[in-house]
Motif scaffolding. Structure first.
Motif, PDB file in Angstrom:
ATOM      1  N   ARG A 117       3.003  -9.701  33.716  1.00  0.00           N
ATOM      2  CA  ARG A 117       1.565  -9.624  33.463  1.00  0.00           C
ATOM      3  C   ARG A 117       0.768  -9.857  34.732  1.00  0.00           C
ATOM      4  O   ARG A 117      -0.226  -9.174  34.996  1.00  0.00           O
ATOM      5  CB  ARG A 117       1.155 -10.641  32.393  1.00  0.00           C
ATOM      6  N   GLN A 118       1.187 -10.805  35.560  1.00  0.00           N
ATOM      7  CA  GLN A 118       0.475 -11.070  36.815  1.00  0.00           C
ATOM      8  C   GLN A 118       0.537  -9.874  37.760  1.00  0.00           C
ATOM      9  O   GLN A 118      -0.438  -9.575  38.455  1.00  0.00           O
ATOM     10  CB  GLN A 118       1.039 -12.330  37.468  1.00  0.00           C
ATOM     11  N   LEU A 119       1.663  -9.183  37.778  1.00  0.00           N
ATOM     12  CA  LEU A 119       1.748  -7.965  38.577  1.00  0.00           C
ATOM     13  C   LEU A 119       0.784  -6.911  38.053  1.00  0.00           C
ATOM     14  O   LEU A 119       0.059  -6.275  38.824  1.00  0.00           O
ATOM     15  CB  LEU A 119       3.177  -7.418  38.555  1.00  0.00           C
ATOM     16  N   LEU A 120       0.760  -6.708  36.747  1.00  0.00           N
ATOM     17  CA  LEU A 120      -0.110  -5.713  36.139  1.00  0.00           C
ATOM     18  C   LEU A 120      -1.577  -5.984  36.437  1.00  0.00           C
ATOM     19  O   LEU A 120      -2.357  -5.060  36.699  1.00  0.00           O
ATOM     20  CB  LEU A 120       0.086  -5.694  34.621  1.00  0.00           C
ATOM     21  N   GLN A 121      -1.962  -7.249  36.383  1.00  0.00           N
ATOM     22  CA  GLN A 121      -3.370  -7.623  36.490  1.00  0.00           C
ATOM     23  C   GLN A 121      -3.799  -8.024  37.899  1.00  0.00           C
ATOM     24  O   GLN A 121      -4.887  -8.560  38.082  1.00  0.00           O
ATOM     25  CB  GLN A 121      -3.670  -8.771  35.520  1.00  0.00           C
ATOM     26  N   HIS A 122      -2.977  -7.735  38.896  1.00  0.00           N
ATOM     27  CA  HIS A 122      -3.301  -8.073  40.286  1.00  0.00           C
ATOM     28  C   HIS A 122      -3.552  -9.574  40.446  1.00  0.00           C
ATOM     29  O   HIS A 122      -4.448  -9.991  41.173  1.00  0.00           O
ATOM     30  CB  HIS A 122      -4.512  -7.266  40.765  1.00  0.00           C
ATOM     31  N   GLN A 123      -2.747 -10.385  39.774  1.00  0.00           N
ATOM     32  CA  GLN A 123      -2.869 -11.838  39.848  1.00  0.00           C
ATOM     33  C   GLN A 123      -1.638 -12.490  40.471  1.00  0.00           C
ATOM     34  O   GLN A 123      -1.415 -13.691  40.315  1.00  0.00           O
ATOM     35  CB  GLN A 123      -3.099 -12.409  38.444  1.00  0.00           C
ATOM     36  N   ALA A 124      -0.843 -11.697  41.184  1.00  0.00           N
ATOM     37  CA  ALA A 124       0.406 -12.234  41.731  1.00  0.00           C
ATOM     38  C   ALA A 124       0.196 -13.064  42.986  1.00  0.00           C
ATOM     39  O   ALA A 124       1.125 -13.744  43.438  1.00  0.00           O
ATOM     40  CB  ALA A 124       1.380 -11.094  42.032  1.00  0.00           C
ATOM     41  N   ALA A 157      -1.723 -18.727  45.410  1.00  0.00           N
ATOM     42  CA  ALA A 157      -1.013 -19.154  44.200  1.00  0.00           C
ATOM     43  C   ALA A 157      -1.171 -18.093  43.120  1.00  0.00           C
ATOM     44  O   ALA A 157      -2.278 -17.610  42.861  1.00  0.00           O
ATOM     45  CB  ALA A 157      -1.563 -20.483  43.716  1.00  0.00           C
ATOM     46  N   ALA A 158      -0.076 -17.730  42.486  1.00  0.00           N
ATOM     47  CA  ALA A 158      -0.107 -16.711  41.434  1.00  0.00           C
ATOM     48  C   ALA A 158      -0.918 -17.207  40.246  1.00  0.00           C
ATOM     49  O   ALA A 158      -0.898 -18.385  39.901  1.00  0.00           O
ATOM     50  CB  ALA A 158       1.313 -16.369  40.996  1.00  0.00           C
ATOM     51  N   GLY A 159      -1.649 -16.268  39.635  1.00  0.00           N
ATOM     52  CA  GLY A 159      -2.392 -16.568  38.423  1.00  0.00           C
ATOM     53  C   GLY A 159      -3.739 -17.214  38.632  1.00  0.00           C
ATOM     54  O   GLY A 159      -4.447 -17.506  37.660  1.00  0.00           O
ATOM     55  N   GLN A 160      -4.144 -17.441  39.879  1.00  0.00           N
ATOM     56  CA  GLN A 160      -5.389 -18.160  40.148  1.00  0.00           C
ATOM     57  C   GLN A 160      -6.575 -17.252  40.456  1.00  0.00           C
ATOM     58  O   GLN A 160      -7.724 -17.659  40.302  1.00  0.00           O
ATOM     59  CB  GLN A 160      -5.180 -19.130  41.319  1.00  0.00           C
ATOM     60  N   GLN A 161      -6.325 -16.028  40.914  1.00  0.00           N
ATOM     61  CA  GLN A 161      -7.412 -15.117  41.239  1.00  0.00           C
ATOM     62  C   GLN A 161      -6.907 -13.684  41.221  1.00  0.00           C
ATOM     63  O   GLN A 161      -5.697 -13.436  41.211  1.00  0.00           O
ATOM     64  CB  GLN A 161      -8.022 -15.454  42.605  1.00  0.00           C
ATOM     65  N   VAL A 162      -7.860 -12.753  41.204  1.00  0.00           N
ATOM     66  CA  VAL A 162      -7.530 -11.329  41.227  1.00  0.00           C
ATOM     67  C   VAL A 162      -7.573 -10.835  42.666  1.00  0.00           C
ATOM     68  O   VAL A 162      -8.602 -10.927  43.337  1.00  0.00           O
ATOM     69  CB  VAL A 162      -8.517 -10.517  40.358  1.00  0.00           C
ATOM     70  N   LEU A 163      -6.442 -10.353  43.150  1.00  0.00           N
ATOM     71  CA  LEU A 163      -6.337  -9.775  44.489  1.00  0.00           C
ATOM     72  C   LEU A 163      -5.650  -8.419  44.333  1.00  0.00           C
ATOM     73  O   LEU A 163      -4.449  -8.355  44.077  1.00  0.00           O
ATOM     74  CB  LEU A 163      -5.520 -10.683  45.417  1.00  0.00           C
ATOM     75  N   TYR A 164      -6.430  -7.357  44.466  1.00  0.00           N
ATOM     76  CA  TYR A 164      -5.882  -6.015  44.256  1.00  0.00           C
ATOM     77  C   TYR A 164      -4.707  -5.792  45.195  1.00  0.00           C
ATOM     78  O   TYR A 164      -4.808  -5.997  46.405  1.00  0.00           O
ATOM     79  CB  TYR A 164      -6.965  -4.977  44.513  1.00  0.00           C
ATOM     80  N   SER A 165      -3.579  -5.365  44.637  1.00  0.00           N
ATOM     81  CA  SER A 165      -2.346  -5.302  45.422  1.00  0.00           C
ATOM     82  C   SER A 165      -1.565  -4.028  45.165  1.00  0.00           C
ATOM     83  O   SER A 165      -1.084  -3.798  44.055  1.00  0.00           O
ATOM     84  CB  SER A 165      -1.462  -6.516  45.099  1.00  0.00           C
ATOM     85  N   ASN A 166      -1.440  -3.208  46.204  1.00  0.00           N
ATOM     86  CA  ASN A 166      -0.530  -2.061  46.122  1.00  0.00           C
ATOM     87  C   ASN A 166       0.917  -2.531  46.015  1.00  0.00           C
ATOM     88  O   ASN A 166       1.709  -1.965  45.249  1.00  0.00           O
ATOM     89  CB  ASN A 166      -0.695  -1.183  47.363  1.00  0.00           C
TER      90      ASN A 166
END
Length: 298
Positions: A117-124, A157-166
């Motif tokens: 889910r974190q990968l999907l939502q750019h939260q990794a 830290a994963a899950g703390q913010q949205v960082l758009y990631s290719n």
């Protein structure tokens, strides 16, 4: 363009002068909305009362809905839709960590616990502020970007913010390629291309519209953490607050010399478009084009 040159072009295209079928009001609206500052060669394919409509900015534009084009990050909603299909079928779980999804991969301990889910939502937590791993090499390599970010801890830290990631989507591509059964051949080619799951899909706007339309209705995922404007990412689509005007869901694609976009109500209305150009502010140009085009879909 001089009248003489226009006549020659019309004769070449139509063989009998400049004759053009009158556009529907919606098509005329989309044609007007495709005329955007800093963008050119606009083409759109959209759901219409009569089925699927098509419009171009300038009727002598050589590109149409059948032209094969790079769609860049509009690949991501298609990748996410395949992940969603597997989640619904029970073969994947949104809270599975990378360590379980890619056994045998070289993983830094903190990265190993990042969830699907974190990968999907750019939260990794992958921060490309110091450089995007996808474009660290020439030619780009999505598979290499995936390996590199998995082997090191995330910058945040994963899950703390949205960082758009290719790179996060490159990892999703590796997960799908590990078991490609049931994946459309066009998507397989995209996943195996240099831009991979982050942006490797190529095809016509009509093919893209059909592929994205098949994923409707769209599905939400938890809205927190959200972006400062109140939007967040679900299955790759950017989900906007219902209180705002404009499309309920959107996504942009960007490569040098081009901009692609998709806007939808998440139910049955969908428009995809493609432009050439290198606007100074890509986000602003994309947002302006999306808002203008969506006004024709109401």
């Amino acid at each position: 363009m001089t009248p003489g040159r226009l006549l020659v072009l019309c004769t070449m295209i139509f063989s009998a002068g400049c004759v053009r079928q009158e556009a529907s009001p919606q098509t005329a609206c989309v044609e007007g909305a495709l005329d955007q500052p800093e963008l050119a060669d606009g083409v759109a394919v959209f759901t219409a009362l009569e089925g699927v409509g098509e419009a171009r900015s300038g009727w002598l534009n050589s590109r149409d809905g059948q032209s094969v084009l790079a769609m860049a990050s509009l690949t991501k909603p298609l990748v996410a839709a395949e992940v969603r299909r597997r989640v619904q079928a029970g073969s994947l779980d949104l809270e599975q960590p990378i360590r379980d999804l890619l056994p045998g991969a070289a993983l830094a301990p903190k990265t190993a616990s990042i969830t699907l889910r974190q990968l999907l939502q750019h939260q990794a937590g992958f921060d490309r502020g110091a450089g995007d791993p996808l474009f660290a090499y020439d030619p780009p390599s999505c598979s290499r970007a995936a390996r590199e970010v998995m082997a090191r801890p995330p910058e945040r830290a994963a899950g703390q913010q949205v960082l758009y990631s290719n790179a996060g989507y490159c990892i999703l591509g590796e997960i799908l390629l590990k078991n490609p059964s049931g994946v459309d051949p066009t998507m397989i080619r995209a996943l195996q291309s240099p831009l991979g799951a982050a942006g490797g899909w190529r095809g016509s706007l009509r093919q893209l519209h059909a592929a994205l339309y098949a994923t409707l209705p769209l599905s939400e995922l938890p809205a927190e953490p959200a972006l400062p404007d109140g939007s967040h990412y679900a299955y790759a689509w950017r989900s906007w607050p219902k209180s705002l005007e404009g499309p309920r869901w959107s996504h942009f694609g960007r490569l040098p010399g081009m901009l692609s976009l998709a806007v939808s109500d998440g139910e049955g209305s969908l428009l995809v478009a493609h432009f050439t150009g290198d606007p100074a502010d890509v986000d602003a140009a994309g947002a302006a084009a999306a808002a203008s085009l969506w006004s024709c879909m109401k």
